[in-house]
Each structure stands twice: as structure tokens, then as C-alpha cells.
Design a protein around this motif. Structure first.
Motif, PDB file in Angstrom:
ATOM      1  N   ASP A   1       2.228   4.490  -4.321  1.00 24.20           N
ATOM      2  CA  ASP A   1       3.055   4.124  -3.175  1.00 24.20           C
ATOM      3  C   ASP A   1       2.227   3.532  -2.025  1.00 24.20           C
ATOM      4  O   ASP A   1       2.553   2.473  -1.494  1.00 24.20           O
ATOM      5  N   HIS A   2       1.159   4.227  -1.662  1.00 23.00           N
ATOM      6  CA  HIS A   2       0.364   3.778  -0.506  1.00 23.00           C
ATOM      7  C   HIS A   2      -0.894   3.018  -0.891  1.00 23.00           C
ATOM      8  O   HIS A   2      -1.344   2.153  -0.158  1.00 23.00           O
ATOM      9  N   GLY A   3      -1.476   3.401  -2.007  1.00 26.49           N
ATOM     10  CA  GLY A   3      -2.768   2.815  -2.360  1.00 26.49           C
ATOM     11  C   GLY A   3      -2.653   1.395  -2.868  1.00 26.49           C
ATOM     12  O   GLY A   3      -3.319   0.492  -2.353  1.00 26.49           O
ATOM     13  N   LEU A   4      -1.794   1.198  -3.861  1.00 25.80           N
ATOM     14  CA  LEU A   4      -1.698  -0.124  -4.479  1.00 25.80           C
ATOM     15  C   LEU A   4      -0.836  -1.060  -3.644  1.00 25.80           C
ATOM     16  O   LEU A   4       0.161  -0.653  -3.060  1.00 25.80           O
ATOM     17  N   GLU A   5      -1.214  -2.340  -3.656  1.00 27.30           N
ATOM     18  CA  GLU A   5      -0.436  -3.331  -2.932  1.00 27.30           C
ATOM     19  C   GLU A   5       0.691  -3.841  -3.836  1.00 27.30           C
ATOM     20  O   GLU A   5       0.684  -3.601  -5.040  1.00 27.30           O
ATOM     21  N   THR A   6       1.619  -4.563  -3.260  1.00 23.06           N
ATOM     22  CA  THR A   6       2.696  -5.170  -4.055  1.00 23.06           C
ATOM     23  C   THR A   6       2.081  -6.312  -4.874  1.00 23.06           C
ATOM     24  O   THR A   6       1.051  -6.876  -4.498  1.00 23.06           O
ATOM     25  N   PRO A   7       2.735  -6.671  -5.995  1.00 18.79           N
ATOM     26  CA  PRO A   7       2.187  -7.732  -6.849  1.00 18.79           C
ATOM     27  C   PRO A   7       1.935  -9.026  -6.067  1.00 18.79           C
ATOM     28  O   PRO A   7       0.909  -9.688  -6.268  1.00 18.79           O
ATOM     29  N   GLU A   8       2.845  -9.335  -5.150  1.00 20.96           N
ATOM     30  CA  GLU A   8       2.711 -10.579  -4.376  1.00 20.96           C
ATOM     31  C   GLU A   8       1.440 -10.535  -3.527  1.00 20.96           C
ATOM     32  O   GLU A   8       0.656 -11.481  -3.484  1.00 20.96           O
ATOM     33  N   LYS A   9       1.279  -9.395  -2.865  1.00 18.50           N
ATOM     34  CA  LYS A   9       0.138  -9.260  -1.978  1.00 18.50           C
ATOM     35  C   LYS A   9      -1.164  -9.304  -2.774  1.00 18.50           C
ATOM     36  O   LYS A   9      -2.150  -9.909  -2.366  1.00 18.50           O
ATOM     37  N   ARG A  10      -1.128  -8.662  -3.912  1.00 15.91           N
ATOM     38  CA  ARG A  10      -2.321  -8.647  -4.757  1.00 15.91           C
ATOM     39  C   ARG A  10      -2.696 -10.051  -5.184  1.00 15.91           C
ATOM     40  O   ARG A  10      -3.854 -10.438  -5.171  1.00 15.91           O
ATOM     41  N   GLU A  11      -1.660 -10.800  -5.564  1.00 15.39           N
ATOM     42  CA  GLU A  11      -1.890 -12.166  -6.008  1.00 15.39           C
ATOM     43  C   GLU A  11      -2.495 -12.998  -4.870  1.00 15.39           C
ATOM     44  O   GLU A  11      -3.434 -13.774  -5.071  1.00 15.39           O
ATOM     45  N   ALA A  12      -1.928 -12.768  -3.666  1.00 17.18           N
ATOM     46  CA  ALA A  12      -2.375 -13.536  -2.504  1.00 17.18           C
ATOM     47  C   ALA A  12      -3.850 -13.301  -2.195  1.00 17.18           C
ATOM     48  O   ALA A  12      -4.541 -14.189  -1.694  1.00 17.18           O
ATOM     49  N   ILE A  13      -4.339 -12.090  -2.471  1.00 22.27           N
ATOM     50  CA  ILE A  13      -5.749 -11.824  -2.169  1.00 22.27           C
ATOM     51  C   ILE A  13      -6.634 -11.960  -3.405  1.00 22.27           C
ATOM     52  O   ILE A  13      -7.773 -11.486  -3.433  1.00 22.27           O
ATOM     53  N   GLY A  14      -6.077 -12.547  -4.430  1.00 20.05           N
ATOM     54  CA  GLY A  14      -6.901 -12.878  -5.584  1.00 20.05           C
ATOM     55  C   GLY A  14      -7.102 -11.750  -6.582  1.00 20.05           C
ATOM     56  O   GLY A  14      -8.005 -11.796  -7.408  1.00 20.05           O
ATOM     57  N   LYS A  15      -6.254 -10.707  -6.476  1.00 16.54           N
ATOM     58  CA  LYS A  15      -6.339  -9.650  -7.493  1.00 16.54           C
ATOM     59  C   LYS A  15      -5.277  -9.938  -8.552  1.00 16.54           C
ATOM     60  O   LYS A  15      -4.355 -10.721  -8.313  1.00 16.54           O
TER      61      LYS A  15
END
Lengths: 98, 774
Positions: free
Chosen positions: B496-510
Motif C-alpha cells: 500500500d505505502h511502499g510500492l508506487e503505482t504502475p504509472e508512477k513506476r513507469e515514469a521513473i524508469g522502473k
């Protein structure tokens, strides 16, 4: 040699007659082979088929040896269990139900 | 036999089946294509259905049936186990677990969710079925709506062992919850539709395995009205009798409304240890009058404490149980098989032969069905605990004996001393073996976590992959039982708190998929469990600000990163601006910390911004014994857990440095380490002791960093049996537990972490006493 008229030895059965108790009961009965036996089952609260088996075998052996074997006192559990198991041997079925 | 007990055994088996199901599905999900895996998955659902049917758990049976039908399509290769299919199946496994839990503990399962999944499963079975689909797939189309209990018999896919679940109604048991749908008449023979003759001849194994004829007949009597004849023909004379042999046989006539299957299922747990024949009609021999049906329930026969379960294959339990099995084997061997003792009644010789053949067949079938499963026994946990307690007493007793020998000075290498050494070794071995019985792999708990991850991922719309490592790491069962709750909370928190949303992850290159790594390993006598996520890491600025807002720290305080991170474990601390449904259930990380601490464990967090956080829990392997260093502090005897001690040293005057008002440091080689006066911090004495006169124990605390604990003297090193202080007295700050020493005195076991925390400063001391008060 004991005759059937001699005063019987009272064999008091413990409250729990489960599988481990069968061996103890067997040993105890073996030591009384020269005596008449009156079983007191009034304290019995749990009894399994293998202790009944020892009693049935003893009753038959005593009969053959011409000695007395009877259950004089019995708890309700003991009597009911005998009934449930269909045991009809007169020497093992209690003479009275207390 | 007590119904609740049988039911409990069923639920225990369900747990194992569910675990099997889940690990099978996960294996398929990871690309396993072995047909045996599919079969195992199918068998798991099939067994649950079979058992549930016997107990009339209609919801469970209904859903399991649909699930099983779909799995059968996979088995028959008409449905390919694609990721999408497996996703539905994993969720179905969750529902099946819920339905099982609801049946066990009461409560209900969201009917809609069940119905929706059942529809999806049906669609899978139907949609993929080719016109030339095998017959096994057909029931899916014809199956009635699954969650509605149907009176019509549903066709049963059978597994390759030929196992057919036996429908058996236990409705007439008064102590069962649930509605009595078909009350069984127990009086008046006219009202019974069936009459059967049962011939039953137990083998001695039946008794050795914990079964009992009295209980079986009592259960049978509950099905109707019966007359019983005890056949004593094979009974030897008293001096030839083996008291643990089985010589008696029973002929039973029963009038009942139950079917033959139901009669047989009374003997289900004993069928391999007896000769059993059930035939329709009367026995054709004279029977005694009606037997008593009622038995006083307040005097139950020996409850069956364990059964030899062929399905149980936990290796740890198998190892531990091995000696017990040997015992049973010996008893059985000693008692001998009275093969010729129970002569068949003369009127039915052919039938008896048939029984024997049948029994052999059953035995063979059983062996064929479960080829190489190691034998295990189910043992009541209480019994193990009692044993552990007794062994604990033995250890204490042995220590006392050793002490009195020392006090009476028998001199050098006398036989007594030699014997004592051996005794000590033996005691230690016994203790290790007993502990091993309780040790279990963390696998079941880890498996439960994969479900938690799935659920939260669904709720938050995040894509998460859970990677587990070291799931066969073993730890005491008490620890395992108490592990699930804090672990669940931490996993929820991480997703819930640790992982980012898929979109956000994609945006930062994860990658869009977040990875959660759950691992367990043994490290210096403890189990270390790590939960690592590759999320955003702790937002230290926000944590710090929150701590300032809450008055936990002052704005001027400059804390190292590690201490900021650890602030989240502080009572009442929560950074979530709004409480979410998932992790914000009013339970903070402080509760997690407290529950870990109550297990004698420690929790710690390391976080790298942008890279993720790692929660590390370190727990003792057992809560029963501890290797400790016995020390003297202000006239008191204390025990310091050996695992915490790095080294011991005798401080020299020139190594001690003072700074501030009352802080002291000790120079160890080329570093400085804070000196903690244990006697002062525990308030054993009002003033600080002179370090030069004492001994320093260099300890490592879980929060990182070393401290030198000052004690007056070291008495020695020994294994102590932990006695809970909370249970026997009350919790004391700085003290983890107590123990009884060889001389019979009580010694307190130091809680190194809380002492170190207390030495850090005022706020932690507050927390410490708060924990004690709670």
C-alpha cells in the motif's frame, strides 16, 4: 486348591480401563488364578474392548477351572458398555447395577 | 467418537490440502507443466469436496465441485492453464479457503464473490471445451448452480486412485451446528427403511492406532437401532491371552434409514485395521435383545489423540515422529497378529473370505494411492508442550544436581562427575529433539502472504510479484502461529505505502511490476525474516515532520537516518494522511513491533530513497530455552542472552572516557562505544558503578550499533529454561523473562534491546515503560 465356596477375592477395577490398562489388568488377573474373584467395577468411568476381552477370557478360564468369577458391583458406564458390545457372558455382566 | 474431533481432523487436513492447492497453482503459474502438479491440485480440491460432503457443508461442496470440474478440464488438457485461467483459479483457491474457514469458525463468505467466481470457473470449463471434449468435462455444463445446495446427486469426477467421496450425513448429532435437514428416527423399528448386517472383526492394529470398538459401535448405534452379538469363539484362555491382541468379533444387526455407505463410513478411520463386511438384510442367526443406544456422553472414551495419516508429509514432523512410530510398530509386533484367533462364524465362511480379500484390496489401494509419503502422526500440541515443559524441568533439575555435586566437592574426575557430564549431554540432546518436534517450516505462513499480496494488489490497482525465499526454514510453532499477523500487516503496508503505482513506476524508469521479496533464514541461533520492496523508500522528511508535529522529537533534534526510519515504530505514529482501507486499520507499526517483541524478537528497517525499504525481523527459534551468560549486577543475578554478546572485556582505567553530564564511553581498539551501566539503568543502584571494577559485555543491538553493558562480574555460561515473567508475574521494563537457576533461585533474563534503547534517551525510555504498562 480353592473351591468355589471360598470367600472371593475382590478385584477392584480402576476408573479408566483403556488399552494400557488391559496389560495391567491381565497381569493382575494372572496373579489371582488360584482364587475366586468378585469384580468391583463400580469406579469404572471408561472401558475399552480390550479390557472387556481380558475379563471375558478370565471368566471362561475360571469357569473351566471350577472357580467363581463374577462382577458384583458395576458403574452404569461399565454396564452400558457391556450392553453396547453385546456381551452376554453371565460372569461378566454385572449382577446388579448400582 | 466425538464428532467435533473428526471434524477438526478434517479441517486440519483441509489446511494441508489448501496449501498444496496454492503451491501447485503457483507452480503452474511459474510455468510448471508437470501433469503431476495438475493432478496434485485436482486431488486437493477433490479431497476437500469429499470431506465437506461427509459433513454436509453444502456451500463448500458446491464451490469445490465447480472448481474441481474446471480443474478436470485442465487435467484432461481441454483447458490450457494460461495466466488468465490461473488467476481465476488462484482467486478460487482463496474463496475455497474462505469457505473452509467459514465452515470451521462459523461466519459467512460473501455469496456474490463466490457466485461470480463459480460462474467464471464454469465459463472456463464450458468455453474451452471442444465438441469432442472428454466426458469428464461434461458435468460442468450440467452442474446445478454451485452455491445452492442441491439434493440431486452431481456426477463425480474421480481421481486416479478411484477415491469417491462418501456422502454421509452427521445431521443427527446434537452437538453439531447447522440445521438438521433430515432428522433420523432413532426409535421404532417399523420406521426404518433399511436393515443391514455388519460383521466387524478388529485387528490389534486398530487399538494400537488409537481406535476403539466401543466408540465405533457407539457411533454406529447413532444411525439407528441395533442388536449386537459379541463373538468370543477365538478368545484364548487367560494365560494364553495377549492383553493387547484382538480376539473378539462382532455381529451387528442394524435397522436404519442410512445407506450402506453411511454404515461403512463409521468405520472409515479404522477400515484398514479390521475386517468389515456390511450386507443388506438380517444376519440369519439369533441375536440378543436390542442393545443400548445411549452412552453417557459425559464419560467419553479415550479420545483419539493422533491418527497415522498417510497424507501428511511434513518432513520435520516425520523426523520427529519417527521414534513414536517405532514404538507403535513394536507394540504391534509384540502383540502379534491373531490370524487364527478369530475364526469366522461357521455359518458364513465364504463371506468372511470375501471380507479378507476386500480388506486386502483396500489396503493395496491405499498403498497405491499414496506411494512414498513418509509416515507421520498427528499429535496434540498440548502433549508436546507438556513434554517440553517436563524437559525444561529436567534441565533445571540436572543443573541443580550439578551444582550440589560441585558444592559437595566429590573431587576431580570421579564417576559422579563423569556421569553428570553424560547426563548433561543427554539432557541437551533430549531437549534438542523435543524442540525439533515443534519446529515447522515457515512455508504455510509465507503461502498465506501470497494471497494477501494478491488481494491488496487488486484493491490498489498495483501489479505486484511476491518472491519468497527460504520458506523451508524451520522455527518453533508458537513463533509461526504468532508470525502471521505482524507479517500480514507489514506486507499490506509494503504494497500500500511502499510500492508506487504502475504509472508512477513507469515514469521513473522502473518496471510496472513491483517486487516484494519475503525471505527467511537462520542466523546465529535466530530466524531472520526480511520483507523487501523495490518501492519508493521511506520519505524521511515527512516522517521527521510528523514526529515533530506529534511531539516525539523536537525540531532541533538532528537524528541519523536510521533513527528517523525507526520512528515509524513509535506508538501512535502514522504517516498516512488519510487512513486507507488496507493498511490503516487503526493498527500502527508500533503494534507490529510490540507483537514481535513479545516473541522475544526485534524489528528493524533500512530504507533507501527511490530504491525501497527492507524490514528485518529477527526472532528466537524457540521460546523455551536460551543460552545465556550468568552475571552479577548490584548483588542480583541476571542472565544475558548469549546471542546478543559480541565479546567481553575487562575495562582499563585509561579506556574510559566521560563526556556530557553522565555519559561514558569505552575505547575498544580504535573505536569508542557507549558504556551502559546495567545496574543503574535497571535502578538496582542509584549511582554509577566504577567500570574498572566490573566487566563490560559488548553487545550488538538489532537497531545496529554496539553498546558496552557494564556488569559487576561474570558467573558463567549456561543454558536456561525461559519462564515467562508476564504469565507468572508481570512485565518488567528491561527484563525479557526469568529463569530458575541450579540453586533454585530465580534469575532475570535481560532484554538487551530495551536496555540499549533505554540508554539512548528519554523518549525511548518512555516507550519502554509504556510497553511494560500495556
Amino acid at each position: 486348591m480353592t473351591s468355589a465356596d471360598e470367600a472371593p477375592h475382590v478385584l477392584k477395577l480402576p476408573a479408566v480401563l483403556d488399552l494400557p490398562a488391559a496389560s495391567r489388568l491381565h497381569e493382575q488377573v494372572l496373579t489371582l488364578q488360584e482364587k475366586n474373584i468378585a469384580v468391583d467395577a463400580s469406579e469404572v468411568s471408561r472401558v475399552g474392548a480390550q479390557c472387556i476381552q481380558v475379563l471375558l477370557s478370565a471368566a471362561e478360564s475360571w469357569r473351566r477351572a471350577g472357580r467363581a468369577f463374577s462382577v458384583n458391583q458395576s458403574s452404569e458406564t461399565f454396564a452400558r458398555t457391556l450392553q453396547l458390545l453385546g456381551v452376554t457372558d453371565e460372569s461378566v455382566v454385572p449382577m446388579e447395577i448400582i | 467418537m466425538d464428532m467435533n474431533e473428526i471434524k477438526e481432523i478434517f479441517f486440519q487436513e483441509c489446511e494441508e490440502q489448501l496449501a498444496e492447492l496454492e503451491s501447485g497453482l503457483l507452480a503452474l503459474n511459474d510455468g510448471d507443466t508437470d501433469i503431476e502438479t495438475v493432478n496434485a491440485v485436482f486431488r486437493a480440491v477433490h479431497s476437500i469436496k469429499g470431506g465437506a460432503g461427509a459433513f454436509g457443508l453444502d456451500d463448500l461442496v458446491g464451490f469445490a465441485h465447480v472448481f474441481e470440474t474446471t480443474l478436470d478440464c485442465v487435467r484432461s488438457q481441454t483447458l490450457e492453464p494460461t495466466q488468465d485461467v490461473l488467476k481465476v483459479m488462484l482467486r478460487s483457491a482463496d474463496v475455497l479457503a474462505d469457505l473452509t474457514a467459514a465452515a470451521r469458525e462459523g461466519g459467512s463468505v460473501e455469496a456474490e464473490r463466490t457466485a461470480v467466481l463459480a460462474k467464471e470457473l464454469e465459463a472456463l470449463a464450458k468455453g474451452e471445451a471442444l465438441p469432442a471434449a472428454p466426458v469428464a468435462a461434461a458435468p460442468a455444463a450440467a452442474a446445478p448452480p454451485p452455491v445452492v445446495a442441491s439434493a440431486e446427486p452431481v456426477s463425480e469426477p474421480t481421481d486416479e486412485s478411484g477415491f469417491q467421496p462418501v456422502p454421509f450425513s452427521f445431521d443427527d448429532f446434537s452437538d453439531e451446528e447447522g440445521d438438521v435437514s433430515a432428522p433420523v428416527e432413532t426409535t421404532g423399528s417399523e420406521s426404518y427403511s433399511n436393515k443391514f448386517t455388519v460383521r466387524f472383526k478388529p485387528r490389534s492394529d486398530l487399538y494400537a492406532n488409537g481406535n476403539e470398538t466401543v466408540l465405533l459401535l457407539r457411533d454406529l448405534a447413532k444411525l439407528g437401532e441395533m442388536r449386537v452379538r459379541c463373538e468370543t469363539d477365538g478368545l484364548p484362555a487367560i494365560d494364553k491371552l495377549d492383553p493387547e491382541g484382538a480376539y473378539l468379533a462382532w455381529l451387528i444387526e442394524i435397522s436404519t434409514n442410512s445407506a450402506e455407505d453411511e454404515i461403512r463410513s463409521v468405520f472409515e478411520f479404522a477400515e484398514w485395521d479390521c475386517q468389515l463386511e456390511v450386507t443388506a438384510g438380517e444376519p440369519g442367526v439369533e441375536m440378543p435383545e436390542t442393545a443400548a443406544v445411549e452412552e453417557p456422553e459425559d464419560a467419553p472414551m479415550a479420545v483419539v489423540p493422533f491418527d497415522l495419516s498417510l497424507l501428511d508429509d511434513e518432513p520435520a514432523a516425520a523426523e520427529a515422529a519417527a521414534p513414536a512410530e517405532t514404538d507403535i510398530a513394536q507394540v504391534t509386533a509384540a502383540s502379534g497378529e491373531p490370524a487364527d484367533a478369530g475364526q469366522p462364524a461357521p455359518e458364513l465362511p465364504a463371506a468372511t473370505a470375501a471380507i479378507a480379500a476386500n480388506a486386502e484390496k483396500q489396503k493395496a489401494a491405499a498403498v497405491a494411492a499414496v506411494p512414498a509419503a513418509p509416515q507421520t502422526i498427528r499429535v496434540d500440541l498440548d502433549r508436546v508442550d507438556r513434554l517440553i515443559n517436563l524437559v525444561g524441568e529436567l534441565v533445571i533439575n540436572q543443573a541443580m544436581l550439578a551444582q550440589s555435586v560441585v558444592e559437595n566437592e566429590t573431587g576431580g574426575a570421579s564417576a559422579i562427575n563423569l556421569g553428570l557430564d553424560e547426563l548433561q549431554q543427554l539432557t541437551r540432546e533430549i531437549q534438542d529433539s523435543v524442540m525439533a518436534i515443534r519446529a515447522q517450516p515457515v512455508k504455510p505462513v509465507f503461502q498465506r502472504m501470497s494471497r494477501i499480496v494478491r488481494e491488496i494488489a487488486d484493491m490498489t490497482g498495483k501489479t505486484v510479484r511476491l518472491v519468497t525465499e527460504g520458506e523451508n526454514t524451520e522455527v518453533d510453532k508458537t513463533v509461526i502461529d504468532k508470525l502471521a499477523e505482524p507479517l500480514t500487516h507489514m506486507i499490506r503496508n509494503a504494497v500500500d505505502h511502499g510500492l508506487e503505482t504502475p504509472e508512477k513506476r513507469e515514469a521513473i524508469g522502473k518496471s510496472r511490476e513491483g517486487v516484494l521479496r519475503l525471505s527467511a533464514k537462520h542466523r546465529s541461533g535466530r530466524i531472520v525474516i526480511e520483507i523487501a520492496d523495490d518501492g519508493a523508500g521511506i520519505n524521511r522528511e515527512r516522517v521527521r515532520q510528523k514526529a515533530i508535529d506529534n511531539g516525539l522529537i523536537t525540531a532541533e533534534q538532528n537524528l541519523p537516518d536510521e533513527e528517523i526510519d525507526n520512528l515509524i515504530f513509535h506508538p501512535g505514529f502514522s504517516t498516512a494522511e488519510k487512513l486507507s482501507d488496507i493498511s490503516g486499520r487503526g493498527v500502527g507499526m508500533d503494534v507490529v513491533k510490540r507483537s514481535i517483541q513479545s516473541l522475544g524478537g526485534r524489528i528493524n528497517i533500512t530504507s533507501t530513497p527511490g530504491k525501497g525499504s527492507i524490514f528485518t525481523m529477527s526472532l528466537p527459534l524457540t521460546l523455551a530455552v536460551l543460552d545465556g551468560m550468568v552475571v552479577t549486577v548490584a548483588g542480583q543475578t541476571l542472565v544475558v542472552p548469549l546471542t546478543a554478546i559480541v565479546e567481553t572485556l575487562q575495562p582499563e582505567k585509561q579506556d574510559i572516557h566521560s563526556f556530557g553530564s553522565n555519559q561514558r564511553l569505552i575505547a575498544i581498539r580504535d573505536t569508542f562505544c557507549p558504556l551502559v551501566d546495567v545496574g543503574h539503568i535497571l535502578r538496582f543502584r542509584p549511582h554509577y558503578a566504577d567500570p574498572v571494577e566490573g566487566v563490560a559485555l559488548l553487545v550488538e543491538s538489532e537497531g545496529g550499533g554496539q553498546r558496552a553493558l557494564m556488569v559487576d562480574a561474570i558467573q558463567g555460561q549456561r543454558q536456561v529454561v525461559i519462564k515467562s515473567l508476564e504469565a507468572n508475574y508481570t512485565s518488567v521494563p528491561g527484563i525479557a523473562a526469568a529463569t530458575i537457576l541450579g540453586d533454585g533461585r530465580v534469575a532475570l533474563i535481560l532484554d538487551v534491546d530495551s536496555v540499549v534503547a533505554a540508554s539512548r534517551g528519554q523518549s525511548m525510555r518512555g516507550e519502554m515503560s509504556l510497553a511494560a504498562a500495556g
